[in-house]
Design a protein around this motif. Structure first.
Motif, PDB file in Angstrom:
ATOM      1  N   UNK A   1       2.270  -6.123  -3.048  1.00  0.00           N
ATOM      2  CA  UNK A   1       1.637  -4.823  -2.647  1.00  0.00           C
ATOM      3  C   UNK A   1       0.735  -4.339  -3.813  1.00  0.00           C
ATOM      4  N   UNK A   2       0.585  -4.658  -4.638  1.00  0.00           N
ATOM      5  CA  UNK A   2      -0.697  -4.628  -5.442  1.00  0.00           C
ATOM      6  C   UNK A   2      -1.529  -5.121  -5.285  1.00  0.00           C
ATOM      7  N   UNK A   3      -2.036  -6.627  -4.630  1.00  0.00           N
ATOM      8  CA  UNK A   3      -2.682  -7.522  -4.226  1.00  0.00           C
ATOM      9  C   UNK A   3      -3.141  -7.220  -2.945  1.00  0.00           C
ATOM     10  N   UNK A   4      -2.121  -5.819  -1.991  1.00  0.00           N
ATOM     11  CA  UNK A   4      -2.700  -5.638  -0.844  1.00  0.00           C
ATOM     12  C   UNK A   4      -2.864  -4.178  -0.482  1.00  0.00           C
ATOM     13  N   UNK A   5      -2.625  -3.277  -1.395  1.00  0.00           N
ATOM     14  CA  UNK A   5      -3.209  -2.177  -1.918  1.00  0.00           C
ATOM     15  C   UNK A   5      -4.510  -1.773  -3.272  1.00  0.00           C
ATOM     16  N   UNK A   6      -4.653  -2.538  -3.163  1.00  0.00           N
ATOM     17  CA  UNK A   6      -5.446  -2.622  -3.711  1.00  0.00           C
ATOM     18  C   UNK A   6      -5.694  -4.333  -5.095  1.00  0.00           C
ATOM     19  N   UNK A   7      -6.661  -4.804  -3.802  1.00  0.00           N
ATOM     20  CA  UNK A   7      -7.373  -6.072  -4.053  1.00  0.00           C
ATOM     21  C   UNK A   7      -7.952  -6.026  -5.431  1.00  0.00           C
ATOM     22  N   UNK A   8      -8.453  -5.253  -5.370  1.00  0.00           N
ATOM     23  CA  UNK A   8     -10.007  -4.701  -6.542  1.00  0.00           C
ATOM     24  C   UNK A   8      -8.987  -5.337  -8.018  1.00  0.00           C
TER      25      UNK A   8
END
Length: 516
Positions: A284-291
């Motif tokens: 979810x982190x990588x998808x929602x906040x890739x930065x």
């Protein structure tokens, strides 16, 4: 319990009246030498070695207290039991200030003296014998707990019992330690099977133990909602046994409520710690906040966005709480934080990361000296306790209590001391962690690992479509066939994390309420 090498020196100006006591001690196997004044006691000490001294406080010539001071200068290693008719508090204070082993008030009976002698000469041996006997009696009960554990709560109970006995047996040179080590290995083997059966359901279903990404929502936010000033402290690589040796220091300032929670996999900073701060699974982190997500093969630091991840979690729950994020890598930074607390006391949420144990773990791998200092779990605990006691860490907790902060103290994962190499072959992009691997076309023995062929089903981002995760269990660590012998020798006996074990996955989650 005693033997003929235990020689006792008894100095009392009424020694003739104490013959029944002396005969009683001799019958118990002690060799007793008697003198009637302090000067003769000092002379006797110069001529013969003694295990313990019984010293009357009120004697002619130099007093018992004066004799005690002179004994401490010349023979500080010999325990002294002071016996006196006086109940004056100032005499007790002086005697205690001179570090006596015990203080008895006349009239004393022989059993009182025997008890004090045993306490000072044989307590370690008695405790070890008693602990061995109790553990032997408890062995079958714990084995039954291990074999019948069917829930994560059962496994938490097993782990608490194993840590309790580990700490108890470590207090003495105990012959049961090897048996406990075997029982820990058996427990970890069964726990790994349990995780393999249940982990996917925990991640995909509604029924699961409290896990990394839920800590803020379930433990931090409720305190803020009550108007509590809250400090969230994450100590990297902090196991239950390490917390237990720190507990007495913290409990001086706080009332303690302790529980365990279950970390996500991999039990590593990049995944477990980021999940805590974001309140999300890694995918979810990588998808929602890739930065803010750093892939395994990138050179960027794996935990450099923690403050921003905390903010995303607050924003997602529409919370307006102000917070201050601080990462401490050394004592001087800790001292600055303590000084800054007064000026930032109106900030409702402090988020603090203490990296010392993580640095100790890595230093133990890389430094020969640290390897010697932390060559066992007991030594590793001792270094943790020493760091806490003598660094700014204890000052941080003291000051937080003074300022009325509620503290949530936890970690992102624990560590395990590894000693069994397991061969894995991967390409140049395979990550370097010794307890888990992620890559494509990994070659390994599937019976020795826990496999995740579809990482997304487990809440994990995959560097490539064909990437898989594998995890080491028990005390295994992954090694490459190239330069195998050097690799094995270098990493055997080091503390690692990333895989599946009680030590890595079941970690302390502590709520601290100031005592004042």
């Amino acid at each position: 319990m005693s033997d003929m090498t235990d020689k006792i020196l008894w100095a009392d100006d009424e020694i003739d009246l104490l013959k029944p006591h002396i005969l009683f001690l001799k019958a118990k196997g002690y060799e007793v030498t008697t003198v009637s004044n302090g000067r003769d006691a000092l002379d006797a000490l110069e001529n013969e070695p003694y295990s313990l001294i019984l010293l009357d406080e009120n004697m002619p010539g130099i007093s018992g207290l004066e004799t005690l001071a002179l004994i401490n200068r010349s023979h500080p290693d010999i325990p002294v039991i002071m016996i006196t008719k006086s109940e004056e508090e100032n005499i007790m204070d002086q005697a205690i200030g001179n570090q006596i082993a015990d203080y008895l008030i006349k009239p004393v009976n022989p059993n009182q003296i025997l008890l004090s002698i045993k306490k000072n000469l044989h307590s370690r041996e008695i405790v070890a014998t008693r602990a061995s006997s109790e553990y032997q009696q408890d062995f079958m009960r714990i084995s039954s707990l291990i074999n019948t554990a069917a829930s994560i709560q059962d496994w938490m109970d097993v782990y608490r019992e194993l840590v309790r006995w580990e700490l108890k047996l470590a207090e003495t040179d105990n012959s049961m330690s090897e048996m406990l080590l075997m029982q820990k290995r058996d427990a970890n083997s069964n726990f790994c099977k349990f995780v393999k059966r249940n982990y996917e359901d925990w991640v995909t279903g509604s029924e699961h133990p409290l896990m990394s990404h839920e800590i803020f929502r379930q433990r931090v936010f409720p305190l803020l909602d009550k108007g509590e000033k809250t400090c969230f402290i994450l100590v990297d690589n902090f196991r239950l046994d390490q917390w237990k040796v720190v507990l007495p220091l913290v409990s001086e300032f706080f009332n303690v409520s302790e529980e365990l929670y279950t970390t996500i996999l991999p039990t590593s900073t990049q995944y477990a710690r980021n999940a805590i701060f974001a309140g999300l699974m890694p995918l979810q982190i990588a998808t929602m906040f890739p930065q803010y997500w750093v892939d395994e093969d990138e050179d960027e630091g794996l935990n450099i966005h923690e403050e921003k991840l905390v903010q995303t979690q607050l924003d997602r729950f529409r919370r307006k709480d102000r917070f201050q994020y601080t990462k401490l890598n050394d004592s001087s930074a800790g001292e600055k934080f303590v000084q800054s607390l007064s000026s930032s006391r109106d900030i409702p949420l402090q988020v603090l990361v203490l990296n010392f144990i993580d640095m100790l773990s890595h230093a133990r791998t890389e430094s020969k000296m640290i390897r010697e200092l932390a060559n066992s779990d007991a030594a590793y605990r001792s270094l943790t306790e020493s760091w806490f006691r003598h660094s700014s860490a204890i000052d941080i907790f003291r000051r937080l209590a003074e300022l009325g902060y509620k503290v949530i103290l936890t970690t992102d994962h624990g560590t395990i001391r590894v000693d069994n190499p397991v061969k894995v072959v991967g390409d140049k992009n395979t990550n370097t962690n010794l307890r888990y691997k992620v890559g494509k076309n990994l070659s390994y023995n599937p019976k020795q690992v826990y496999e995740m062929h579809d990482p997304k089903r487990f809440g994990l981002p995959a560097p490539n479509l064909s990437s898989s995760f594998i995890y080491a269990c028990n005390e295994d660590f992954f090694s490459y066939p190239n330069n195998y012998n050097y690799y094995v020798q270098y990493y055997t006996g080091t503390f690692q994390h990333g895989g599946i074990s009680l030590q890595e996955m079941l970690v302390p989650l502590v709520t601290l309420t100031p005592k004042q």
